[in-house]
Write a protein that holds these residues in place. Sequence first.
Motif, short mmCIF file in Angstrom:
data_model
loop_
_atom_site.label_atom_id
_atom_site.label_comp_id
_atom_site.label_asym_id
_atom_site.label_seq_id
_atom_site.Cartn_x
_atom_site.Cartn_y
_atom_site.Cartn_z
N ASP A 1 -103.23 76.27 -2.58
CA ASP A 1 -104.05 75.37 -3.36
C ASP A 1 -105.40 75.80 -3.47
OD1 ASP A 1 -102.23 73.44 -4.08
OD2 ASP A 1 -102.86 72.08 -2.49
N ARG A 2 -105.88 76.46 -2.65
CA ARG A 2 -107.34 76.91 -2.48
C ARG A 2 -108.28 75.74 -2.60
NH1 ARG A 2 -107.63 81.58 -6.50
NH2 ARG A 2 -106.94 79.85 -7.92
N VAL A 3 -107.99 74.70 -2.09
CA VAL A 3 -108.93 73.47 -2.13
C VAL A 3 -109.12 73.04 -0.66
CG1 VAL A 3 -108.86 73.04 -4.36
CG2 VAL A 3 -107.33 71.78 -2.64
N SER A 4 -110.05 72.52 -0.42
CA SER A 4 -110.39 71.92 0.93
C SER A 4 -109.43 70.50 1.22
CB SER A 4 -111.75 71.28 1.22
OG SER A 4 -112.01 70.30 0.25
N ALA A 5 -109.10 70.40 2.39
CA ALA A 5 -108.09 69.23 2.69
C ALA A 5 -108.84 67.85 2.13
CB ALA A 5 -108.03 69.17 4.26
N LYS A 6 -110.28 67.70 2.24
CA LYS A 6 -110.71 66.63 1.91
C LYS A 6 -110.63 66.59 0.13
CE LYS A 6 -115.52 64.75 1.34
NZ LYS A 6 -117.05 64.87 1.89
N SER A 7 -110.80 67.42 -0.40
CA SER A 7 -110.73 67.52 -1.91
C SER A 7 -108.99 67.09 -2.19
CB SER A 7 -111.06 68.99 -2.61
OG SER A 7 -112.27 69.15 -2.36
N SER A 8 -108.11 67.81 -1.29
CA SER A 8 -106.63 67.61 -1.77
C SER A 8 -106.47 66.20 -1.25
CB SER A 8 -105.93 68.63 -0.77
OG SER A 8 -104.47 68.17 -1.08
N ALA A 9 -106.93 65.50 -0.44
CA ALA A 9 -106.63 64.21 0.05
C ALA A 9 -107.47 63.36 -1.18
CB ALA A 9 -107.18 63.75 1.40
N ASN B 1 -108.08 71.99 -10.62
CA ASN B 1 -107.19 73.17 -11.31
C ASN B 1 -106.75 74.05 -10.07
OD1 ASN B 1 -107.12 72.22 -13.89
ND2 ASN B 1 -108.98 73.39 -14.55
N ARG B 2 -107.52 74.12 -9.15
CA ARG B 2 -107.19 75.13 -8.00
C ARG B 2 -106.01 74.21 -6.96
NH1 ARG B 2 -112.57 75.99 -7.69
NH2 ARG B 2 -112.79 74.49 -5.92
N ALA B 3 -105.91 73.27 -7.10
CA ALA B 3 -105.11 72.36 -6.53
C ALA B 3 -103.75 72.15 -7.06
CB ALA B 3 -105.53 70.94 -6.03
N HIS B 4 -102.91 73.62 -6.90
CA HIS B 4 -101.61 73.65 -7.51
C HIS B 4 -100.71 72.66 -7.32
CE1 HIS B 4 -103.32 77.21 -9.63
NE2 HIS B 4 -103.76 77.47 -8.23
N SER B 5 -100.47 72.48 -5.93
CA SER B 5 -99.49 71.67 -5.47
C SER B 5 -99.71 70.13 -6.06
CB SER B 5 -99.36 71.32 -3.90
OG SER B 5 -100.44 70.89 -3.13
N VAL B 6 -101.02 69.58 -5.89
CA VAL B 6 -101.10 68.16 -6.40
C VAL B 6 -100.85 68.21 -8.08
CG1 VAL B 6 -103.30 66.56 -6.77
CG2 VAL B 6 -103.14 67.90 -4.77
N LEU B 7 -101.28 69.34 -8.61
CA LEU B 7 -100.89 69.47 -9.97
C LEU B 7 -99.43 69.40 -10.43
CD1 LEU B 7 -103.79 71.68 -11.55
CD2 LEU B 7 -103.47 69.16 -11.64
N ALA B 8 -98.67 70.16 -9.43
CA ALA B 8 -97.44 69.94 -9.51
C ALA B 8 -96.60 68.65 -9.23
CB ALA B 8 -96.63 71.02 -8.66
N GLU B 9 -97.31 67.92 -8.43
CA GLU B 9 -96.76 66.48 -8.17
C GLU B 9 -97.03 65.70 -9.25
OE1 GLU B 9 -98.16 64.77 -4.34
OE2 GLU B 9 -97.88 66.49 -3.39
#
Length: 146
Positions: free
Chosen positions: A9-17, A55-63
């Motif tokens: 992802d290359r994003v922080s845990a906070k951004s991902s959450a 756009n850097r949160a690839h796993s979130v975008l995949a979901e």
Amino acid sequence: MTTTDSAKDRVSAKSSAALRAAMARLFAGHPERTDGRLTKENLWREAQVSRATMNRAHSVLAEWDAHITQHGKTTPGEARRDETITDLRKKLAAKTQESTRLTKQLQAAAIAIAALHHDNEALREELSERASTVVVGIGPQRRRPR
């Protein structure tokens, strides 16, 4: 988020959450910061992160993409709205059909009433002509023996 996800992802845990929470709110139909449409623009706005971060949160975008592929872009509110619109269109079509039927029935009744009115006037005229005709006889009338 797993270690693989964070490297990918290359994003922080906070951004991902924040993105996952925003995604959950949007899918549930309870947005806090957007109009609730299922768009990626609403996702990053709802999460209060930049578009680049999303756009850097690839796993979130995949979901996100997997959910949209499986369920479509219609939110629960939009689905209810569409169902209501469909139901109202069916009711409108039925009422329009009933109105057309009743209009034809009313026109037929008006024609029948006009015909009866014409016949009634003709009968009244004939009756008044008969009443104005005086029978003139000569002398007293006698009865014939039976």
